[in-house]
Design an enzyme around this catalytic site. Structure first.
Site, PDB file in Angstrom:
ATOM      1  N   LYS A   1      27.525  57.061  52.129  1.00  0.00           N
ATOM      2  CA  LYS A   1      28.086  55.850  52.753  1.00  0.00           C
ATOM      3  C   LYS A   1      29.499  55.605  52.193  1.00  0.00           C
ATOM      4  O   LYS A   1      30.102  56.501  51.642  1.00  0.00           O
ATOM      5  CB  LYS A   1      27.155  54.658  52.505  1.00  0.00           C
ATOM      6  CG  LYS A   1      25.788  54.835  53.185  1.00  0.00           C
ATOM      7  CD  LYS A   1      25.924  54.891  54.689  1.00  0.00           C
ATOM      8  CE  LYS A   1      24.630  55.255  55.388  1.00  0.00           C
ATOM      9  NZ  LYS A   1      24.795  55.493  56.815  1.00  0.00           N
TER      10      LYS A   1
ATOM     11  N   ASP B   1      21.618  49.885  55.598  1.00  0.00           N
ATOM     12  CA  ASP B   1      22.778  49.117  55.121  1.00  0.00           C
ATOM     13  C   ASP B   1      22.374  47.919  54.262  1.00  0.00           C
ATOM     14  O   ASP B   1      23.222  47.305  53.613  1.00  0.00           O
ATOM     15  CB  ASP B   1      23.620  48.640  56.321  1.00  0.00           C
ATOM     16  CG  ASP B   1      24.277  49.813  57.050  1.00  0.00           C
ATOM     17  OD1 ASP B   1      24.420  50.893  56.442  1.00  0.00           O
ATOM     18  OD2 ASP B   1      24.643  49.648  58.232  1.00  0.00           O
TER      19      ASP B   1
ATOM     20  N   SER C   1      20.433  60.045  61.587  1.00  0.00           N
ATOM     21  CA  SER C   1      21.748  59.387  61.618  1.00  0.00           C
ATOM     22  C   SER C   1      22.098  59.001  63.040  1.00  0.00           C
ATOM     23  O   SER C   1      22.220  59.855  63.916  1.00  0.00           O
ATOM     24  CB  SER C   1      22.825  60.317  61.065  1.00  0.00           C
ATOM     25  OG  SER C   1      24.095  59.840  61.453  1.00  0.00           O
TER      26      SER C   1
ATOM     27  N   LYS D   1      28.467  44.941  64.341  1.00  0.00           N
ATOM     28  CA  LYS D   1      29.475  46.006  64.196  1.00  0.00           C
ATOM     29  C   LYS D   1      29.092  47.258  64.993  1.00  0.00           C
ATOM     30  O   LYS D   1      29.910  47.800  65.737  1.00  0.00           O
ATOM     31  CB  LYS D   1      29.612  46.331  62.696  1.00  0.00           C
ATOM     32  CG  LYS D   1      30.639  47.389  62.362  1.00  0.00           C
ATOM     33  CD  LYS D   1      31.089  47.251  60.921  1.00  0.00           C
ATOM     34  CE  LYS D   1      30.182  47.932  59.916  1.00  0.00           C
ATOM     35  NZ  LYS D   1      30.365  49.396  59.900  1.00  0.00           N
ATOM     36  N   SER D   2      27.841  47.700  64.866  1.00  0.00           N
ATOM     37  CA  SER D   2      27.424  48.907  65.599  1.00  0.00           C
ATOM     38  C   SER D   2      27.562  48.690  67.101  1.00  0.00           C
ATOM     39  O   SER D   2      27.990  49.578  67.834  1.00  0.00           O
ATOM     40  CB  SER D   2      25.971  49.244  65.284  1.00  0.00           C
ATOM     41  OG  SER D   2      25.866  49.730  63.985  1.00  0.00           O
TER      42      SER D   2
ATOM     43  N   ARG E   1      26.172  55.031  47.323  1.00  0.00           N
ATOM     44  CA  ARG E   1      25.556  53.719  47.083  1.00  0.00           C
ATOM     45  C   ARG E   1      24.347  53.773  46.168  1.00  0.00           C
ATOM     46  O   ARG E   1      23.844  52.708  45.782  1.00  0.00           O
ATOM     47  CB  ARG E   1      25.205  53.031  48.412  1.00  0.00           C
ATOM     48  CG  ARG E   1      26.401  52.423  49.086  1.00  0.00           C
ATOM     49  CD  ARG E   1      26.029  51.376  50.111  1.00  0.00           C
ATOM     50  NE  ARG E   1      27.231  50.988  50.839  1.00  0.00           N
ATOM     51  CZ  ARG E   1      27.293  50.789  52.154  1.00  0.00           C
ATOM     52  NH1 ARG E   1      26.193  50.932  52.888  1.00  0.00           N
ATOM     53  NH2 ARG E   1      28.425  50.441  52.731  1.00  0.00           N
TER      54      ARG E   1
ATOM     55  N   ARG F   1      29.751  46.386  51.397  1.00  0.00           N
ATOM     56  CA  ARG F   1      28.389  45.867  51.221  1.00  0.00           C
ATOM     57  C   ARG F   1      28.087  45.593  49.739  1.00  0.00           C
ATOM     58  O   ARG F   1      27.312  44.703  49.421  1.00  0.00           O
ATOM     59  CB  ARG F   1      27.366  46.806  51.859  1.00  0.00           C
ATOM     60  CG  ARG F   1      27.625  46.967  53.360  1.00  0.00           C
ATOM     61  CD  ARG F   1      26.404  47.152  54.204  1.00  0.00           C
ATOM     62  NE  ARG F   1      26.805  47.575  55.541  1.00  0.00           N
ATOM     63  CZ  ARG F   1      27.037  46.759  56.575  1.00  0.00           C
ATOM     64  NH1 ARG F   1      26.879  45.454  56.438  1.00  0.00           N
ATOM     65  NH2 ARG F   1      27.403  47.231  57.746  1.00  0.00           N
TER      66      ARG F   1
ATOM     67  N   GLN G   1      24.907  57.842  63.910  1.00  0.00           N
ATOM     68  CA  GLN G   1      26.286  58.252  64.201  1.00  0.00           C
ATOM     69  C   GLN G   1      26.307  59.668  64.769  1.00  0.00           C
ATOM     70  O   GLN G   1      27.007  59.953  65.739  1.00  0.00           O
ATOM     71  CB  GLN G   1      27.141  58.150  62.931  1.00  0.00           C
ATOM     72  CG  GLN G   1      27.303  56.698  62.491  1.00  0.00           C
ATOM     73  CD  GLN G   1      27.997  56.543  61.153  1.00  0.00           C
ATOM     74  OE1 GLN G   1      28.259  57.519  60.460  1.00  0.00           O
ATOM     75  NE2 GLN G   1      28.286  55.310  60.782  1.00  0.00           N
TER      76      GLN G   1
ATOM     77  N   GLY H   1      33.232  55.163  59.273  1.00  0.00           N
ATOM     78  CA  GLY H   1      32.484  56.389  59.572  1.00  0.00           C
ATOM     79  C   GLY H   1      32.038  56.413  61.025  1.00  0.00           C
ATOM     80  O   GLY H   1      32.044  57.465  61.674  1.00  0.00           O
TER      81      GLY H   1
HETATM   82  C1  S3P Z   1      25.778  53.119  62.086  1.00  0.00           C
HETATM   83  C2  S3P Z   1      24.784  53.900  61.648  1.00  0.00           C
HETATM   84  C3  S3P Z   1      24.305  53.940  60.269  1.00  0.00           C
HETATM   85  C4  S3P Z   1      24.899  52.813  59.409  1.00  0.00           C
HETATM   86  C5  S3P Z   1      26.319  52.515  59.712  1.00  0.00           C
HETATM   87  C6  S3P Z   1      26.536  52.213  61.185  1.00  0.00           C
HETATM   88  C7  S3P Z   1      26.128  53.157  63.520  1.00  0.00           C
HETATM   89  O1  S3P Z   1      24.618  55.182  59.749  1.00  0.00           O
HETATM   90  O2  S3P Z   1      24.747  53.087  58.045  1.00  0.00           O
HETATM   91  O3  S3P Z   1      26.745  51.383  58.960  1.00  0.00           O
HETATM   92  O4  S3P Z   1      26.768  52.209  64.021  1.00  0.00           O
HETATM   93  O5  S3P Z   1      25.766  54.148  64.169  1.00  0.00           O
HETATM   94  P1  S3P Z   1      23.765  56.508  60.116  1.00  0.00           P
HETATM   95  O6  S3P Z   1      24.676  57.411  60.867  1.00  0.00           O
HETATM   96  O7  S3P Z   1      23.343  57.013  58.781  1.00  0.00           O
HETATM   97  O8  S3P Z   1      22.597  56.104  60.974  1.00  0.00           O
END
Ligand code: S3P
Length: 400
Positions: free
Chosen positions: A315, A288, A156, A12-13, A319, A361, A158, A84
């Site tokens: 999340k 995750d 993070s 997914k990422s 969670r 999840r 993201q 997110g």
């Molecule tokens: C992700 C980063 C993670 C993860 C999320 C996907 C990403 O979050 O929990 O499911 O694809 O960059 P963080 O921003 O906390 O690292």
């Protein structure tokens, strides 16, 4: 009995990033095995709304790159659904445009903090309006971005990725420090996608290691050997595998290739596990997979401890609270702390009707927990699993 060839979606990422980076190239990109989960569909639809042409051809996606300055003003708010990653990465993509955009999300996404991305982007000159100072809907006004020097306050990927995307779109220097130790896909994929940006590029996304982890846990609880083929083996995603190994599980990784992301096969032999202790430094690499680790901990004799995981509160659900709530519903008990869990094993679980809190999840973790419950587990809903793994419940029926 051996379980292999479980159908896993593309990671997914990686799928989010592959679509975004393909859109920003000037050439055409052919992507195979992009995740068909709802989250990645959100990214795909947002890109289409920004004028990027993405076509389906023989189970591949063909993305016609528009270049770094090629997005068009969308006609309506961009819907990030439950994702997110979509919302935060698009904040970085859209902060330096010469048109206005609005980002919206579902109920869960509208409760997740967005100031963590808006704040550093504002330091670059972005003009971003958040609802109640922290949430979606988000209004992004036209702006010209400048350089940034910023220490990330939380690990993070993201946030880190949003800032890297803002840097390349606006052609500005962004120097990041602080909590950088989160998944590093954007760093790895950027050069791969942008060296020869005008040439045709083809890439097959490896299988999703986070989706694969449910099958590894299922194999351990069932006493079945599991082999996952052609999955992502990026070290920043192997925290779950490393904890299992340190706890005594026999795992073999067979690395096939490294560029732009390590990939290969994982074979897990059913093994006895010892309790484990996890701290802050390990958390970003298994964030995750924590609900699954809590499940495994309930089935190991002794006490396991998870600390430094307060990011779990932000999340798709809180969670920490909701994982404990799922175990309460299953007839077990896990103690929560401000930043983690204390878990006593070995617990007997009853099963029953589980409220999933629409968190993908937790839904899939409860299904795996069903393997060790005295009674059947049923669910308030199972559609949430499609957010990351549209195949999960079909494959599950075959596994049972
Ligand atoms: C992700 C980063 C993670 C993860 C999320 C996907 C990403 O979050 O929990 O499911 O694809 O960059 P963080 O921003 O906390 O690292």
């Amino acid at each position: 009995m051996e379980l292999k060839n479980v159908k896993l979606p593309g990671d997914k990422s990686l799928s989010h990033r592959a679509l975004i980076l393909a859109a920003l190239r000037t050439g055409t990109t052919e992507l195979e095995n992009i995740s068909t989960g709802e989250d990645v569909k959100s990214t795909l639809n947002c890109l289409r709304s920004l004028g990027v042409q993405i076509e389906n051809l023989d189970s591949k996606l063909i993305v016609k790159g528009v270049g770094l300055q090629g997005f068009k003003k969308p006609l309506a708010p961009l819907d990030c659904g439950n994702s997110g990653t979509t919302m935060r990465l698009f904040m970085g993509l859209l902060a330096g445009q010469n048109f206005e955009t609005v980002l919206i999300g579902d109920k869960s996404l509208s409760l997740r903090p967005m100031k963590r991305v808006a704040e550093p982007l504002r330091q670059m000159g972005a003009c971003i309006e958040l609802t109640n100072g922290n949430y979606a809907p988000i209004r992004i006004l036209p702006a010209q971005l400048g350089p940034l020097k910023y220490d990330l306050p939380m690990a993070s990927s993201q946030v880190k990725s949003a800032l890297m995307l803002a840097a390349i779109i606006s052609n500005q220097n962004v120097v990041l420090g602080g909590e950088l130790h989160s998944r590093d896909h954007t760093e790895r994929m950027l050069p791969y996608f942008f060296d020869n940006s005008d040439k045709m590029l083809s890439w097959k996304v490896p299988g999703d290691i986070s989706s694969g982890s449910f099958w590894i846990a299922a194999g351990l609880l069932r006493g079945v050997k599991v082999k996952l083929e052609d999955v992502l083996l990026n070290p920043t995603r192997l925290g779950f595998i490393n904890v299992l190994r340190d706890s005594g599980v026999n795992i073999h990784l067979d690395l096939h290739s490294e560029e732009p992301e390590p990939r290969g096969d994982i074979t897990v032999q059913p093994s006895a596990m010892m309790p484990f202790r996890l701290g802050k430094n390990q958390i970003p690499y298994l964030i995750d997979e924590i609900p699954l680790l809590v499940l495994l901990a309930t089935q190991i004799s002794g006490r396991s401890v998870i600390t430094g995981a307060e990011e779990l509160r932000y999340k798709e659900s809180d969670r920490i609270v909701k994982t404990a709530e799922v175990f309460r519903q299953l007839g077990g008990y896990v103690e929560t702390t401000s930043d983690g869990f204390l878990i006593e094993g070995k617990q007997s679980l009853n099963g029953g009707l589980i409220d999933t809190f629409q968190d993908h999840r937790l839904t899939m973790m409860a299904a795996v927990a069903g393997l060790v419950c005295e009674n059947q587990v049923s669910f308030s809903e199972t559609d949430s699993a499609k957010v990351s793994d549209p195949y999960f419940f079909n494959e599950w029926k075959e596994f049972l």
